[in-house]
Write a protein that holds these residues in place. Structure first.
Motif, PDB file in Angstrom:
ATOM      1  N   ASP A   1       0.658  -1.195  -0.032  1.00 20.58           N
ATOM      2  CA  ASP A   1      -0.148   0.023  -0.211  1.00 20.58           C
ATOM      3  C   ASP A   1       1.061   1.475   0.003  1.00 20.58           C
ATOM      4  OD1 ASP A   1      -2.352  -1.517   0.140  1.00 20.58           O
ATOM      5  OD2 ASP A   1      -2.511  -1.456   2.267  1.00 20.58           O
ATOM      6  N   GLU A   2       1.983   1.129   0.812  1.00 28.25           N
ATOM      7  CA  GLU A   2       2.921   2.369   0.639  1.00 28.25           C
ATOM      8  C   GLU A   2       3.619   2.728  -0.656  1.00 28.25           C
ATOM      9  OE1 GLU A   2       2.764  -0.149   2.554  1.00 28.25           O
ATOM     10  OE2 GLU A   2       2.571   0.458   4.952  1.00 28.25           O
ATOM     11  N   ALA A   3       3.589   2.029  -1.328  1.00 26.45           N
ATOM     12  CA  ALA A   3       4.737   2.123  -2.540  1.00 26.45           C
ATOM     13  C   ALA A   3       4.238   3.502  -3.273  1.00 26.45           C
ATOM     14  CB  ALA A   3       4.715   0.867  -3.531  1.00 26.45           C
ATOM     15  N   GLY A   4       2.934   3.652  -3.743  1.00 30.11           N
ATOM     16  CA  GLY A   4       2.600   4.646  -4.517  1.00 30.11           C
ATOM     17  C   GLY A   4       3.197   6.112  -3.890  1.00 30.11           C
ATOM     18  N   ALA A   5       2.822   6.151  -2.715  1.00 32.31           N
ATOM     19  CA  ALA A   5       3.054   7.446  -1.777  1.00 32.31           C
ATOM     20  C   ALA A   5       4.569   7.573  -2.037  1.00 32.31           C
ATOM     21  CB  ALA A   5       2.174   7.410  -0.556  1.00 32.31           C
ATOM     22  N   VAL A   6       5.352   6.802  -1.626  1.00 31.44           N
ATOM     23  CA  VAL A   6       6.685   6.658  -1.484  1.00 31.44           C
ATOM     24  C   VAL A   6       7.324   6.918  -3.023  1.00 31.44           C
ATOM     25  CG1 VAL A   6       8.876   5.300  -1.186  1.00 31.44           C
ATOM     26  CG2 VAL A   6       7.021   5.087   0.367  1.00 31.44           C
ATOM     27  N   LEU A   7       6.718   6.506  -4.099  1.00 33.50           N
ATOM     28  CA  LEU A   7       7.347   6.973  -5.501  1.00 33.50           C
ATOM     29  C   LEU A   7       7.029   8.286  -5.408  1.00 33.50           C
ATOM     30  CD1 LEU A   7       8.706   5.676  -7.785  1.00 33.50           C
ATOM     31  CD2 LEU A   7       8.031   3.915  -5.946  1.00 33.50           C
ATOM     32  N   LEU A   8       5.820   8.917  -5.149  1.00 38.24           N
ATOM     33  CA  LEU A   8       5.432  10.277  -5.345  1.00 38.24           C
ATOM     34  C   LEU A   8       6.469  11.071  -4.453  1.00 38.24           C
ATOM     35  CD1 LEU A   8       3.537  12.378  -6.689  1.00 38.24           C
ATOM     36  CD2 LEU A   8       2.201  12.139  -4.796  1.00 38.24           C
ATOM     37  N   ALA A   9       6.665  10.704  -3.292  1.00 34.48           N
ATOM     38  CA  ALA A   9       7.536  11.431  -2.497  1.00 34.48           C
ATOM     39  C   ALA A   9       9.037  11.356  -3.089  1.00 34.48           C
ATOM     40  CB  ALA A   9       7.535  10.860  -1.050  1.00 34.48           C
ATOM     41  N   VAL A  10       9.493  10.443  -3.418  1.00 33.20           N
ATOM     42  CA  VAL A  10      10.883  10.354  -4.215  1.00 33.20           C
ATOM     43  C   VAL A  10      10.902  11.420  -5.107  1.00 33.20           C
ATOM     44  CG1 VAL A  10      12.564   9.192  -5.632  1.00 33.20           C
ATOM     45  CG2 VAL A  10      11.366   8.203  -3.481  1.00 33.20           C
ATOM     46  N   MET A  11       9.863  11.164  -5.999  1.00 31.24           N
ATOM     47  CA  MET A  11       9.820  12.228  -7.350  1.00 31.24           C
ATOM     48  C   MET A  11       9.621  13.614  -6.870  1.00 31.24           C
ATOM     49  SD  MET A  11       7.681  10.200 -10.208  1.00 31.24           S
ATOM     50  CE  MET A  11       8.049   8.644 -10.751  1.00 31.24           C
ATOM     51  N   MET A  12       8.828  14.083  -5.678  1.00 34.89           N
ATOM     52  CA  MET A  12       8.743  15.404  -5.192  1.00 34.89           C
ATOM     53  C   MET A  12       9.992  16.031  -4.736  1.00 34.89           C
ATOM     54  SD  MET A  12       5.720  16.457  -5.617  1.00 34.89           S
ATOM     55  CE  MET A  12       5.468  17.874  -4.594  1.00 34.89           C
ATOM     56  N   GLU A  13      10.823  14.915  -3.949  1.00 35.05           N
ATOM     57  CA  GLU A  13      12.370  15.376  -3.795  1.00 35.05           C
ATOM     58  C   GLU A  13      13.180  15.806  -4.979  1.00 35.05           C
ATOM     59  OE1 GLU A  13      12.897  12.712   0.264  1.00 35.05           O
ATOM     60  OE2 GLU A  13      14.144  12.300  -1.305  1.00 35.05           O
ATOM     61  N   ILE A  14      12.934  14.970  -5.911  1.00 36.37           N
ATOM     62  CA  ILE A  14      13.626  15.358  -7.189  1.00 36.37           C
ATOM     63  C   ILE A  14      13.227  16.772  -7.700  1.00 36.37           C
ATOM     64  CG2 ILE A  14      14.171  14.966  -9.546  1.00 36.37           C
ATOM     65  CD1 ILE A  14      13.660  11.817  -8.653  1.00 36.37           C
ATOM     66  N   ARG A  15      11.776  16.868  -7.679  1.00 32.92           N
ATOM     67  CA  ARG A  15      11.473  18.319  -7.994  1.00 32.92           C
ATOM     68  C   ARG A  15      11.835  19.351  -7.193  1.00 32.92           C
ATOM     69  NH1 ARG A  15       6.251  21.474  -6.981  1.00 32.92           N
ATOM     70  NH2 ARG A  15       6.720  20.886  -4.709  1.00 32.92           N
ATOM     71  N   ASP A  16      11.743  19.230  -5.933  1.00 33.41           N
ATOM     72  CA  ASP A  16      12.396  20.151  -5.013  1.00 33.41           C
ATOM     73  C   ASP A  16      13.823  20.649  -5.292  1.00 33.41           C
ATOM     74  OD1 ASP A  16       9.997  20.302  -3.784  1.00 33.41           O
ATOM     75  OD2 ASP A  16      10.601  18.960  -1.957  1.00 33.41           O
ATOM     76  N   ILE A  17      14.688  19.596  -5.546  1.00 30.82           N
ATOM     77  CA  ILE A  17      16.074  19.801  -6.044  1.00 30.82           C
ATOM     78  C   ILE A  17      16.204  20.577  -7.388  1.00 30.82           C
ATOM     79  CG2 ILE A  17      18.196  18.759  -6.778  1.00 30.82           C
ATOM     80  CD1 ILE A  17      17.147  16.312  -4.940  1.00 30.82           C
ATOM     81  N   ALA A  18      15.273  20.109  -8.159  1.00 30.45           N
ATOM     82  CA  ALA A  18      15.291  20.822  -9.485  1.00 30.45           C
ATOM     83  C   ALA A  18      14.721  22.429  -9.262  1.00 30.45           C
ATOM     84  CB  ALA A  18      14.295  20.397 -10.453  1.00 30.45           C
ATOM     85  N   ASN A  19      13.703  22.589  -8.448  1.00 30.44           N
ATOM     86  CA  ASN A  19      13.224  23.817  -8.421  1.00 30.44           C
ATOM     87  C   ASN A  19      14.597  24.808  -7.772  1.00 30.44           C
ATOM     88  OD1 ASN A  19      10.942  22.942  -9.308  1.00 30.44           O
ATOM     89  ND2 ASN A  19       9.670  23.502  -7.519  1.00 30.44           N
ATOM     90  N   ALA A  20      15.108  24.240  -6.832  1.00 34.02           N
ATOM     91  CA  ALA A  20      16.043  25.022  -6.142  1.00 34.02           C
ATOM     92  C   ALA A  20      17.358  25.107  -6.905  1.00 34.02           C
ATOM     93  CB  ALA A  20      16.822  24.221  -4.793  1.00 34.02           C
TER      94      ALA A  20
END
Lengths: 323, 323
Positions: free
Chosen positions: A223-242
């Motif tokens: 059950d956790e996998a989808g949210a974890v994948l999204l969270a990893v991608m959001m970290e990449i997004r945050d790094i890109a934004n920065a």
């Protein structure tokens, strides 16, 4: 570029992606390919490409050489206009290998590779040469040597590196790909396109490589996998934004949705890092994960999940290197 | 306990750990072992234990049975005092398997297993039986079947489950282990001891299993590894604290330092999950990682790294299960 004649192109890295571009470029340029592990079979039999887009059983016999010294000796009078690098992005290796074929002030170096922060070592090594940075969408595998299977996408996004450099070489290469029948987009700033592709590369690649699983198998594992994948991608997004590359949450969700949409079709994808692990090959951990983590931490971005993936993939890569 | 006679013990799970305790217990109790994959070789040849503590080449031929039905039929008149479960902690399986050998209101069930939150399914299945929860430190491997290699530690920490239950059965089993020559500590509350061991189990086990690396290889793989390991262990500490088991940062650092101290000795350890992955066996992902993550999230504890490890280990486990 050699005015009045076909441009002269050296391909470095004749794997799946490289060979499809070699085949395309051979229609509009004089091409030579550096073949390493597949040299003898390609020298004797050429390549066969089975492509969902361009056709099945495409056979061609390119000019091949063992290394860039040999390529340079063949180009003694007329230097290469382009060296197209399609090898894996393992830092600290390729600039030395291609140097003999790079004419200072002349040859443009085209980096058709995944990851971020991969260009600087080329700028450092070849400070008088244009560096063209390319993001590629072209699912292809080579198995056995000389035989390429190519899926349903072929797209190259191109720009100059650094972004402030002259756009002329990257625009010219964009036109060359189009003249050869390929799909190429020129971008004033290619870096946001690198980060957008990194959303899938830096997440799915290590996750699938570490677990020996297709992407859809991960999403279905718990059950956790989808949210974890999204969270990893959001970290990449945050790094890109920065780092000056704005991406919205919707763009992130779109990249995740591509795998989610394939679950009911039972059409999981084996990312390149998974293929590499299965074949016992080193993985592009620094280009795809390590550089992003370092660029994030330098800006104070929280990226605990991505850093966890980096440490795991790094250890796995070193273990592969020991075999 | 059968007063005036030796207690009657059934061992379930005759792997490395189980067999060493079977050998010890056979000195002070009437023992029977359920052997599954190793039944025929043990039935014919018995076990050989090569132990750094107890001696090399220890040969013994225990009473063995194929399953708990057979064990029950052998114990028709005198029920088992203890069923000692040393199998892997894979939820939803073992209570059914041991049920035939468990006499309601009589047999104490001793869980010699890693992880947290593993006891409840036994309380649910056997509500009139004492449940004894044990934390084991005993590095042992069985290879080939029937041959056990045992390292330099043998220690069992015991307590009742739930903590509020009568201490009598756990104290009696503690005395039985001591009478047999083993090292056993009774704890009024065993749960903090479970969490303390989980610091190393929930971190090193998935990290080494996913990367096919020894613990020291991880620490040496990149500059970030030490801090990431400490951060994972601190998440486990935070979850333990939120669940009423106080642990200090110094205790966490002590657990990490055990691997760090082995780097110069070139003495990396292969945790059980790594051994399982290499042998193609399912891993204890729920008991060791999943339960901790769920207990953390239920208390609102931030445990992103541990959750990342859970998703990865879960996917790897499912992939192993498909082979």
């Amino acid at each position: 570029m050699s005015s009045g004649t076909r441009p002269k192109v050296l391909l470095f890295g004749a794997g799946g992606v490289g060979t499809v571009y070699l085949w395309l470029l051979s229609k509009a340029a004089d091409t030579t390919a550096v073949c390493r592990s597949n040299f003898y079979v390609v020298k004797r039999d050429g390549f066969i490409i089975n492509s969902s887009i361009f056709g099945q059983g495409l056979h061609f016999k390119p000019e091949v050489v063992r290394d860039c010294e040999e390529a340079a000796s063949k180009a003694a009078s007329v230097p290469y206009d382009y060296v197209v690098v399609c090898s894996k992005a393992i830092p600290g290796i390729v600039p030395n290998l291609i140097a003999p074929a790079v004419t200072p002030g002349k040859t443009a170096i085209v980096l058709v590779q995944n990851g971020v922060g991969i260009e600087q070592e080329y700028t450092d090594a070849f400070d008088s040469n244009p560096i063209i940075s390319a993001v590629v969408y072209l699912p292809a595998t080579q198995r056995p040597a000389g035989v390429i299977a190519h899926g349903e996408v072929e797209k190259l996004q191109l720009g100059s590196y650094p972004t402030s450099a002259s756009q002329i070489p990257a625009r010219a290469f964009t036109e060359l790909i189009r003249a050869a029948g390929g799909t190429a987009e020129f971008h004033d700033d290619i870096q946001p396109r690198r980060w957008f592709k990194l959303l899938i590369n830096a997440s799915w690649n290590p996750i699938c490589g570490l677990t020996l699983s297709k992407d859809t198998d991960i999403l279905e594992s718990c059950d956790e996998a989808g949210a974890v994948l999204l969270a990893v991608m959001m970290e990449i997004r945050d790094i890109a934004n920065a780092n000056g590359c704005a991406m919205t949450k919707e763009e992130v969700e779109y990249q995740l949705s591509r795998a989610q949409a394939r679950i009911p079709l039972n059409a999981g994808i084996e990312p390149s890092m998974l293929q590499d692990v299965q074949a016992g090959r080193r993985i592009e951990v620094e280009a795809i994960v390590g550089n992003a983590v370092r660029m994030g931490k330098a800006k104070g971005v929280q990226c605990d999940r991505l850093e966890m993936l980096y440490v795991l993939a790094k250890a796995l890569d070193l273990q592969i290197g020991r075999r």
